[in-house]
Design a protein around this motif. Structure first.
Motif, PDB file in Angstrom:
ATOM      1  N   ILE A   1       0.834  -1.202   0.000  1.00 36.27           N
ATOM      2  CA  ILE A   1       0.000   0.000   0.000  1.00 36.27           C
ATOM      3  C   ILE A   1       0.870   1.254   0.000  1.00 36.27           C
ATOM      4  O   ILE A   1       0.615   2.206  -0.741  1.00 36.27           O
ATOM      5  CB  ILE A   1      -0.971  -0.021   1.200  1.00 36.27           C
ATOM      6  CG1 ILE A   1      -2.044  -1.088   0.944  1.00 36.27           C
ATOM      7  CG2 ILE A   1      -1.592   1.341   1.434  1.00 36.27           C
ATOM      8  CD1 ILE A   1      -2.974  -1.335   2.116  1.00 36.27           C
TER       9      ILE A   1
ATOM     10  N   SER B   1       2.339   1.903  -3.443  1.00 35.64           N
ATOM     11  CA  SER B   1       1.383   2.038  -4.539  1.00 35.64           C
ATOM     12  C   SER B   1       1.472   3.434  -5.149  1.00 35.64           C
ATOM     13  O   SER B   1       1.703   4.422  -4.458  1.00 35.64           O
ATOM     14  CB  SER B   1      -0.037   1.797  -4.025  1.00 35.64           C
ATOM     15  OG  SER B   1      -0.968   2.047  -5.046  1.00 35.64           O
TER      16      SER B   1
ATOM     17  N   SER C   1      -4.447   5.086  -6.896  1.00 33.14           N
ATOM     18  CA  SER C   1      -5.616   4.801  -6.065  1.00 33.14           C
ATOM     19  C   SER C   1      -6.763   5.683  -6.531  1.00 33.14           C
ATOM     20  O   SER C   1      -6.552   6.688  -7.218  1.00 33.14           O
ATOM     21  CB  SER C   1      -5.324   5.055  -4.590  1.00 33.14           C
ATOM     22  OG  SER C   1      -5.116   6.425  -4.365  1.00 33.14           O
TER      23      SER C   1
ATOM     24  N   ILE D   1      -6.868   0.936  -3.552  1.00 30.68           N
ATOM     25  CA  ILE D   1      -5.430   1.149  -3.710  1.00 30.68           C
ATOM     26  C   ILE D   1      -4.859  -0.008  -4.511  1.00 30.68           C
ATOM     27  O   ILE D   1      -4.998  -1.165  -4.136  1.00 30.68           O
ATOM     28  CB  ILE D   1      -4.725   1.254  -2.347  1.00 30.68           C
ATOM     29  CG1 ILE D   1      -5.307   2.416  -1.545  1.00 30.68           C
ATOM     30  CG2 ILE D   1      -3.220   1.419  -2.546  1.00 30.68           C
ATOM     31  CD1 ILE D   1      -4.736   2.555  -0.155  1.00 30.68           C
ATOM     32  N   LYS D   2      -4.180   0.313  -5.614  1.00 22.04           N
ATOM     33  CA  LYS D   2      -3.630  -0.706  -6.501  1.00 22.04           C
ATOM     34  C   LYS D   2      -2.310  -1.235  -5.961  1.00 22.04           C
ATOM     35  O   LYS D   2      -1.447  -0.481  -5.539  1.00 22.04           O
ATOM     36  CB  LYS D   2      -3.415  -0.125  -7.894  1.00 22.04           C
ATOM     37  CG  LYS D   2      -2.954  -1.137  -8.917  1.00 22.04           C
ATOM     38  CD  LYS D   2      -2.847  -0.485 -10.282  1.00 22.04           C
ATOM     39  CE  LYS D   2      -2.464  -1.473 -11.329  1.00 22.04           C
ATOM     40  NZ  LYS D   2      -1.141  -2.034 -11.178  1.00 22.04           N
ATOM     41  N   SER D   3      -2.191  -2.548  -6.012  1.00 24.86           N
ATOM     42  CA  SER D   3      -0.934  -3.190  -5.638  1.00 24.86           C
ATOM     43  C   SER D   3       0.116  -2.855  -6.696  1.00 24.86           C
ATOM     44  O   SER D   3      -0.178  -2.897  -7.886  1.00 24.86           O
ATOM     45  CB  SER D   3      -1.132  -4.701  -5.572  1.00 24.86           C
ATOM     46  OG  SER D   3       0.100  -5.358  -5.528  1.00 24.86           O
ATOM     47  N   PRO D   4       1.334  -2.528  -6.302  1.00 21.81           N
ATOM     48  CA  PRO D   4       2.360  -2.192  -7.292  1.00 21.81           C
ATOM     49  C   PRO D   4       2.855  -3.400  -8.095  1.00 21.81           C
ATOM     50  O   PRO D   4       3.492  -3.233  -9.122  1.00 21.81           O
ATOM     51  CB  PRO D   4       3.490  -1.595  -6.460  1.00 21.81           C
ATOM     52  CG  PRO D   4       3.266  -2.080  -5.079  1.00 21.81           C
ATOM     53  CD  PRO D   4       1.801  -2.352  -4.938  1.00 21.81           C
TER      54      PRO D   4
ATOM     55  N   TYR E   1      -6.424  -4.783  -6.435  1.00 24.91           N
ATOM     56  CA  TYR E   1      -6.735  -3.586  -5.667  1.00 24.91           C
ATOM     57  C   TYR E   1      -7.131  -3.979  -4.255  1.00 24.91           C
ATOM     58  O   TYR E   1      -7.907  -4.915  -4.059  1.00 24.91           O
ATOM     59  CB  TYR E   1      -7.900  -2.811  -6.305  1.00 24.91           C
ATOM     60  CG  TYR E   1      -7.500  -2.052  -7.535  1.00 24.91           C
ATOM     61  CD1 TYR E   1      -7.238  -0.693  -7.484  1.00 24.91           C
ATOM     62  CD2 TYR E   1      -7.385  -2.695  -8.756  1.00 24.91           C
ATOM     63  CE1 TYR E   1      -6.873   0.009  -8.620  1.00 24.91           C
ATOM     64  CE2 TYR E   1      -7.013  -2.002  -9.899  1.00 24.91           C
ATOM     65  CZ  TYR E   1      -6.763  -0.656  -9.813  1.00 24.91           C
ATOM     66  OH  TYR E   1      -6.384   0.032 -10.942  1.00 24.91           O
TER      67      TYR E   1
END
Length: 93
Positions: free
Chosen positions: A41, A44, A47, A56-59, A64
């Motif tokens: 998080i 990231s 979002s 929130i997008k996972s890198p 998400y």
């Protein structure tokens, strides 16, 4: 003197299972899994937010983390297509 670390987000049981499954995390120690999630998080770079949830997008992939804003709890982790993102944002207006 002790130091107790408190994670920024709570984590539901459902979310823990989904995250372990969808991110292929083999670790069984919940504290270490929470650290892995917190790092994802924090790292990231994308979002978006609706009135009740934060996404929130996972890198590392297209997963998400869906966070309930009122309780500050991660509800689940799932893939969200670009069209679904637009639908979520537009439905909230």
């Amino acid at each position: 003197m002790s130091y107790y670390y408190k994670h920024k987000y709570g984590l539901s049981t459902h979310a823990m299972q989904r995250i372990k499954q969808r991110l292929s995390i083999k670790e069984n120690d919940e504290f270490l899994i929470r650290d892995i999630i917190a790092n994802m998080i924090d790292n990231s770079n994308y979002s978006f937010q609706t009135s009740k949830t934060l996404y929130i997008k996972s890198p590392k992939n297209d997963i998400y983390f869906i966070i309930d804003i009122l309780s500050n709890t991660i509800i689940t982790a799932t893939k969200i297509s670009a069209q679904k993102q637009l639908d979520l944002i537009n439905a909230d207006k």
